[in-house]
Design a protein around this motif. Structure first.
Motif, PDB file in Angstrom:
ATOM      1  N   GLU A 494     -64.149 -20.491  -9.499  1.00 60.94           N
ATOM      2  CA  GLU A 494     -64.294 -19.845 -10.796  1.00 60.94           C
ATOM      3  C   GLU A 494     -63.427 -18.579 -10.825  1.00 60.94           C
ATOM      4  OE1 GLU A 494     -66.038 -21.009 -13.300  1.00 60.94           O
ATOM      5  OE2 GLU A 494     -66.941 -22.690 -12.187  1.00 60.94           O
ATOM      6  N   PRO A 495     -62.734 -18.302 -11.925  1.00 58.94           N
ATOM      7  CA  PRO A 495     -61.866 -17.123 -11.994  1.00 58.94           C
ATOM      8  C   PRO A 495     -62.578 -15.815 -11.660  1.00 58.94           C
ATOM      9  CG  PRO A 495     -61.431 -18.569 -13.848  1.00 58.94           C
ATOM     10  CD  PRO A 495     -62.638 -19.119 -13.152  1.00 58.94           C
ATOM     11  N   GLN A 496     -63.855 -15.706 -12.084  1.00 60.51           N
ATOM     12  CA  GLN A 496     -64.571 -14.452 -11.865  1.00 60.51           C
ATOM     13  C   GLN A 496     -64.894 -14.198 -10.390  1.00 60.51           C
ATOM     14  OE1 GLN A 496     -65.476 -16.908 -13.891  1.00 60.51           O
ATOM     15  NE2 GLN A 496     -67.677 -17.394 -13.762  1.00 60.51           N
ATOM     16  N   THR A 497     -64.727 -15.209  -9.541  1.00 57.05           N
ATOM     17  CA  THR A 497     -64.959 -15.028  -8.110  1.00 57.05           C
ATOM     18  C   THR A 497     -63.659 -14.713  -7.360  1.00 57.05           C
ATOM     19  OG1 THR A 497     -64.651 -17.370  -7.542  1.00 57.05           O
ATOM     20  CG2 THR A 497     -66.865 -16.674  -8.234  1.00 57.05           C
ATOM     21  N   CYS A 498     -62.560 -14.633  -8.084  1.00 51.96           N
ATOM     22  CA  CYS A 498     -61.248 -14.398  -7.482  1.00 51.96           C
ATOM     23  C   CYS A 498     -60.674 -13.082  -7.989  1.00 51.96           C
ATOM     24  CB  CYS A 498     -60.279 -15.540  -7.814  1.00 51.96           C
ATOM     25  SG  CYS A 498     -60.930 -17.181  -7.428  1.00 51.96           S
ATOM     26  N   ALA A 499     -59.574 -12.663  -7.401  1.00 51.18           N
ATOM     27  CA  ALA A 499     -58.884 -11.439  -7.822  1.00 51.18           C
ATOM     28  C   ALA A 499     -57.633 -11.807  -8.597  1.00 51.18           C
ATOM     29  CB  ALA A 499     -58.517 -10.589  -6.617  1.00 51.18           C
ATOM     30  N   SER A 500     -57.519 -11.268  -9.807  1.00 51.15           N
ATOM     31  CA  SER A 500     -56.329 -11.510 -10.617  1.00 51.15           C
ATOM     32  C   SER A 500     -55.149 -10.739 -10.029  1.00 51.15           C
ATOM     33  CB  SER A 500     -56.571 -11.064 -12.060  1.00 51.15           C
ATOM     34  OG  SER A 500     -55.394 -11.195 -12.836  1.00 51.15           O
ATOM     35  N   VAL A 501     -53.996 -11.385  -9.937  1.00 43.92           N
ATOM     36  CA  VAL A 501     -52.793 -10.752  -9.396  1.00 43.92           C
ATOM     37  C   VAL A 501     -51.858 -10.326 -10.507  1.00 43.92           C
ATOM     38  CG1 VAL A 501     -50.756 -11.075  -7.931  1.00 43.92           C
ATOM     39  CG2 VAL A 501     -52.958 -12.056  -7.244  1.00 43.92           C
ATOM     40  N   MET A 502     -51.466 -11.260 -11.363  1.00 43.54           N
ATOM     41  CA  MET A 502     -50.530 -10.941 -12.440  1.00 43.54           C
ATOM     42  C   MET A 502     -50.431 -12.132 -13.386  1.00 43.54           C
ATOM     43  SD  MET A 502     -46.500  -9.747 -12.207  1.00 43.54           S
ATOM     44  CE  MET A 502     -46.861  -8.153 -11.465  1.00 43.54           C
ATOM     45  N   ARG A 503     -50.041 -11.850 -14.632  1.00 45.60           N
ATOM     46  CA  ARG A 503     -49.756 -12.886 -15.608  1.00 45.60           C
ATOM     47  C   ARG A 503     -48.260 -12.871 -15.892  1.00 45.60           C
ATOM     48  NH1 ARG A 503     -53.114 -12.767 -21.125  1.00 45.60           N
ATOM     49  NH2 ARG A 503     -54.772 -13.118 -19.594  1.00 45.60           N
ATOM     50  N   ILE A 504     -47.584 -13.998 -15.665  1.00 46.11           N
ATOM     51  CA  ILE A 504     -46.125 -14.056 -15.824  1.00 46.11           C
ATOM     52  C   ILE A 504     -45.781 -15.070 -16.907  1.00 46.11           C
ATOM     53  CG2 ILE A 504     -43.941 -14.569 -14.681  1.00 46.11           C
ATOM     54  CD1 ILE A 504     -45.129 -13.689 -12.072  1.00 46.11           C
ATOM     55  N   PRO A 505     -45.052 -14.655 -17.964  1.00 43.60           N
ATOM     56  CA  PRO A 505     -44.721 -15.566 -19.062  1.00 43.60           C
ATOM     57  C   PRO A 505     -43.427 -16.347 -18.827  1.00 43.60           C
ATOM     58  CG  PRO A 505     -44.061 -13.343 -19.635  1.00 43.60           C
ATOM     59  CD  PRO A 505     -44.672 -13.260 -18.264  1.00 43.60           C
ATOM     60  N   PHE A 506     -43.388 -17.592 -19.326  1.00 45.10           N
ATOM     61  CA  PHE A 506     -42.192 -18.438 -19.286  1.00 45.10           C
ATOM     62  C   PHE A 506     -42.019 -19.104 -20.655  1.00 45.10           C
ATOM     63  CE2 PHE A 506     -43.378 -18.176 -14.846  1.00 45.10           C
ATOM     64  CZ  PHE A 506     -42.164 -18.077 -14.185  1.00 45.10           C
ATOM     65  N   SER A 507     -40.769 -19.275 -21.049  1.00 46.93           N
ATOM     66  CA  SER A 507     -40.473 -20.003 -22.289  1.00 46.93           C
ATOM     67  C   SER A 507     -40.497 -21.499 -22.007  1.00 46.93           C
ATOM     68  CB  SER A 507     -39.094 -19.605 -22.825  1.00 46.93           C
ATOM     69  OG  SER A 507     -39.093 -18.254 -23.238  1.00 46.93           O
ATOM     70  N   VAL A 508     -41.389 -22.208 -22.710  1.00 47.58           N
ATOM     71  CA  VAL A 508     -41.512 -23.652 -22.560  1.00 47.58           C
ATOM     72  C   VAL A 508     -41.685 -24.245 -23.957  1.00 47.58           C
ATOM     73  CG1 VAL A 508     -42.875 -25.541 -21.575  1.00 47.58           C
ATOM     74  CG2 VAL A 508     -42.597 -23.410 -20.294  1.00 47.58           C
ATOM     75  N   PRO A 509     -40.881 -25.248 -24.349  1.00 47.21           N
ATOM     76  CA  PRO A 509     -41.013 -25.827 -25.693  1.00 47.21           C
ATOM     77  C   PRO A 509     -42.436 -26.285 -25.980  1.00 47.21           C
ATOM     78  CG  PRO A 509     -39.014 -26.627 -24.627  1.00 47.21           C
ATOM     79  CD  PRO A 509     -39.780 -25.868 -23.590  1.00 47.21           C
ATOM     80  N   ALA A 510     -42.914 -25.973 -27.188  1.00 48.51           N
ATOM     81  CA  ALA A 510     -44.277 -26.330 -27.575  1.00 48.51           C
ATOM     82  C   ALA A 510     -44.477 -27.843 -27.519  1.00 48.51           C
ATOM     83  CB  ALA A 510     -44.567 -25.812 -28.983  1.00 48.51           C
ATOM     84  N   GLY A 511     -45.652 -28.246 -27.073  1.00 47.35           N
ATOM     85  CA  GLY A 511     -46.001 -29.661 -27.015  1.00 47.35           C
ATOM     86  C   GLY A 511     -45.421 -30.379 -25.817  1.00 47.35           C
ATOM     87  N   THR A 512     -44.785 -29.650 -24.907  1.00 43.24           N
ATOM     88  CA  THR A 512     -44.232 -30.295 -23.712  1.00 43.24           C
ATOM     89  C   THR A 512     -44.968 -29.757 -22.481  1.00 43.24           C
ATOM     90  OG1 THR A 512     -42.482 -28.627 -23.426  1.00 43.24           O
ATOM     91  CG2 THR A 512     -41.987 -30.514 -24.848  1.00 43.24           C
ATOM     92  N   TRP A 513     -44.308 -29.808 -21.351  1.00 40.09           N
ATOM     93  CA  TRP A 513     -44.929 -29.356 -20.115  1.00 40.09           C
ATOM     94  C   TRP A 513     -43.867 -28.740 -19.213  1.00 40.09           C
ATOM     95  CZ3 TRP A 513     -42.290 -31.799 -16.331  1.00 40.09           C
ATOM     96  CH2 TRP A 513     -41.744 -33.055 -16.612  1.00 40.09           C
ATOM     97  N   CYS A 514     -44.350 -28.093 -18.160  1.00 38.80           N
ATOM     98  CA  CYS A 514     -43.445 -27.595 -17.120  1.00 38.80           C
ATOM     99  C   CYS A 514     -44.091 -27.823 -15.771  1.00 38.80           C
ATOM    100  CB  CYS A 514     -43.132 -26.113 -17.317  1.00 38.80           C
ATOM    101  SG  CYS A 514     -44.578 -25.031 -17.183  1.00 38.80           S
ATOM    102  N   GLU A 515     -43.265 -27.906 -14.746  1.00 42.76           N
ATOM    103  CA  GLU A 515     -43.764 -27.981 -13.381  1.00 42.76           C
ATOM    104  C   GLU A 515     -43.637 -26.602 -12.735  1.00 42.76           C
ATOM    105  OE1 GLU A 515     -43.104 -32.570 -11.894  1.00 42.76           O
ATOM    106  OE2 GLU A 515     -41.690 -31.017 -11.259  1.00 42.76           O
ATOM    107  N   VAL A 516     -44.681 -26.166 -12.083  1.00 40.53           N
ATOM    108  CA  VAL A 516     -44.718 -24.829 -11.489  1.00 40.53           C
ATOM    109  C   VAL A 516     -44.876 -24.937  -9.976  1.00 40.53           C
ATOM    110  CG1 VAL A 516     -46.009 -22.662 -11.360  1.00 40.53           C
ATOM    111  CG2 VAL A 516     -45.642 -23.770 -13.574  1.00 40.53           C
ATOM    112  N   ARG A 517     -44.052 -24.201  -9.261  1.00 42.16           N
ATOM    113  CA  ARG A 517     -44.191 -24.050  -7.813  1.00 42.16           C
ATOM    114  C   ARG A 517     -44.433 -22.574  -7.510  1.00 42.16           C
ATOM    115  NH1 ARG A 517     -42.053 -28.348  -4.571  1.00 42.16           N
ATOM    116  NH2 ARG A 517     -41.010 -29.934  -5.847  1.00 42.16           N
ATOM    117  N   LEU A 518     -45.238 -22.337  -6.510  1.00 43.52           N
ATOM    118  CA  LEU A 518     -45.582 -20.962  -6.136  1.00 43.52           C
ATOM    119  C   LEU A 518     -45.131 -20.709  -4.704  1.00 43.52           C
ATOM    120  CD1 LEU A 518     -47.156 -18.387  -7.007  1.00 43.52           C
ATOM    121  CD2 LEU A 518     -49.206 -19.454  -6.074  1.00 43.52           C
ATOM    122  N   THR A 519     -44.509 -19.557  -4.471  1.00 43.46           N
ATOM    123  CA  THR A 519     -44.095 -19.166  -3.123  1.00 43.46           C
ATOM    124  C   THR A 519     -44.716 -17.814  -2.786  1.00 43.46           C
ATOM    125  OG1 THR A 519     -41.958 -20.293  -3.391  1.00 43.46           O
ATOM    126  CG2 THR A 519     -42.160 -18.733  -1.567  1.00 43.46           C
TER     127      THR A 519
END
Length: 555
Positions: A494-519
């Motif tokens: 649950e989000p409330q049991t975790c620590a928020s780090v940051m919110r990062i925005p990306f431009s993605v066409p509406a109604g589509t999707w993106c693949e996200v990788r985290l390092t």
């Protein structure tokens, strides 16, 4: 000239709370070389880092003025104006700004921290020129383990350093590492390669527990050396925010003040008199390192003097509650080692305050005779370790015009680094102390769910596999979280049991999707790679300034 960083052109920088130290590793087979011109007599303990804010604006910020030679320390030059002296600056970074009597507006602590690094590097480059060598503007700096989970603060520290320009050249933070890790690097390398044969480490597995008591904070870490040539492993670290050498100074000042009040009817009633009392306490602490008593001559009003004697036994009694806090954390470290089946082979003392006899005495009572307790280069070890850590870099140099923070990705480098974890440091291996993931929508859960992509304990840098995120509008905000403990069962929480780090925005066409990788990177930052349905990739990092994070988002 190579286009990659080498140890010989990167300073190892320790902007300490009491003293700062800077060095460079010119010969990988030898110790790093201190970078202080001899006329300033700083090589033994380093540069005093107390800063002076010049009235009425606070500028310039003085730390060490080279034109005054060995007397260039601000704390010495402005001893008669203590209200505008700012000691232990790192302990105040979380305040963001300080108000000082006689200064028109609050002064940013980042600017004071930057001034400390400015003067350290200025001294170092003066020595470089004395040696007939080119100046250096790249550095690795060390930070208290206390700051490890505060990315905002760590990146502020990096950017404050990079705001400094010397000789027309901006300073570049190449990387950073926790102070106790730097101590361990220096100790283990010395013991494997330079120590006398009779005490040299020859085993393939040797683990140290670091006790680093500096002026402002206390750090500890568990670090293992394997066979010669393999990276050391930073297995665990922790810190205390409110225990340092300055706190022992305070209890001594309180004791001296008590004697003056009870026996001489004197109580300091202004900043200058209180500063004289503090200075007497510092001198007393240093004398009690090698003596069983200290006699101080305290100036009183009217030209009178009072003699105050403090015994080592009394100092131990006064310092016992502070020392107990450090020993309690060391006990926790020993328990962690036991739970992980890690055998501690030595306790390594570093930091100026670790030279107090009560420290070694307390540790010997804690660990017994089975584990040696060793004092190792209390002033230099952090800087030396940072300099050797620089020798483990295997990255291309970042041009000044595109540089935007440690381990960040410039426009010129994106083609090379998209979708790839950066090469790990070859001197010190670090591991994720938390699990890292994204908050995603989840049916039946109003706040969604955090899905962890990088588990706790993963070797850094660590990159996740892709996860698909849908876009309802023309942008996606990737919300980064870290676990507060171990990776939860099933890899979700649950989000409330975790620590928020940051919110990062990306431009993605509406109604589509993106693949996200985290390092997850070695310096604590997180890098996010977003690949849209049409194949467009964008790389952003928690190290990036907000203007870069939002530049392509139309905000």
């Amino acid at each position: 000239m190579t286009d990659r960083y080498s140890a010989a052109d990167v300073f190892g920088c320790d902007p300490g709370n009491g003293f700062g130290y800077v060095s460079v590793l010119e010969d990988r087979e030898a110790d790093p070389r201190p970078m202080f011109p001899p006329q300033y007599r700083l090589e033994k303990v380093g540069m005093p880092t107390t800063a002076y804010l010049t009235p009425p604006t606070g500028e310039p910020i003085e730390v060490f003025s080279r034109e005054f030679g060995a007397g260039g320390a601000a704390e010495r030059r402005h001893a008669d104006d203590p209200e505008r002296l700012i000691p232990a600056v790192k302990t105040r970074l979380q305040e963001e700004s300080v108000r000082v009597r006689g200064i028109e507006a609050p002064v940013e602590v980042d600017a004071i921290y930057a001034a400390i690094v400015r003067d350290l590097v200025s001294l170092a480059n003066e020595q470089r020129r004395n040696m007939g060598k080119e100046p250096i503007y790249d550095l690795v700096f060390a930070y208290p383990a206390l700051f490890a989970d505060d990315l905002t603060l760590l990146n502020r520290m990096s950017r404050s350093i990079e705001s400094v320009t010397l000789d027309g050249h901006p300073l570049h933070v190449v990387d950073r590492l926790p102070e106790p890790g730097a101590v361990a690097i220096d100790y283990l390398w010395y013991m494997q390669h330079l120590a006398p044969e009779e005490i040299r480490i020859t085993r393939d597995h040797f683990t140290v527990l670091v006790y680093d008591l500096g002026h402002g904070t206390f750090d500890t870490a568990i670090v293992t050396a394997r066979s010669v040539g393999e990276p050391y492993q930073l297995l665990w670290k922790s810190s205390l925010p409110d225990v340092g050498g300055q706190d022992f100074d305070r209890v001594l000042a309180g004791e001296i003040g008590r004697v003056l009040r009870e026996e001489h009817g004197y109580t300091p009633d202004n900043a200058l008199e209180r500063e004289r009392l503090r200075a007497a306490a510092v001198e007393c602490k240093h004398e009690l390192t090698d003596s069983d008593r200290s006699l101080r001559h305290i100036q009183l009003p009217g030209g009178r003097y009072a003699n105050v004697t403090v015994t080592a036994e009394r100092f131990e009694e006064l310092g016992a509650p502070l020392l107990a806090q450090t020993l309690e954390l060391m006990q926790t470290a020993l328990q962690v080692a036991q739970e992980r089946s890690i055998a501690i082979d030595a306790v390594v003392l570093s930091g100026g305050a670790s030279q107090m006899p009560m420290v070694e005495k307390g540790l010997r009572q804690l660990v017994g005779d089975a584990i040696p307790v060793v004092l190792h280069r209390p002033g230099e070890a952090v800087s030396f370790g940072a300099a050797r850590y620089a020798g483990g870099l295997n990255r291309k140099k970042k041009p000044a015009e595109t540089y935007s923070g440690p381990n960040s990705v410039s426009k010129d480098e994106e083609a090379e680094t998209k979708g790839q974890a950066l090469t790990p440091n070859t001197v010190l291996e670090q591991f994720a102390e938390h699990a890292f993931g994204l908050r995603l929508p989840e049916a039946g859960r109003r706040d969604g769910v955090v899905r962890f992509l990088i588990p706790q304990g993963e070797k850094l840098p660590a990159q996740s596999g892709p996860i698909r995120v849908s876009s309802a509008s023309d942008r996606v905000r990737i919300e980064l979280y870290r676990s507060e403990g171990s990776t939860p069962p099933g890899g979700e929480a649950e989000p409330q049991t975790c620590a928020s780090v940051m919110r990062i925005p990306f431009s993605v066409p509406a109604g589509t999707w993106c693949e996200v990788r985290l390092t997850a990177l070695e310096d604590g930052n997180l890098q996010v790679i977003c690949r849209t349905k049409d194949g467009t990739e964008t790389v952003k990092s928690t190290a990036d300034p907000w203007e870069k994070l939002l530049a392509s988002e139309g905000e």
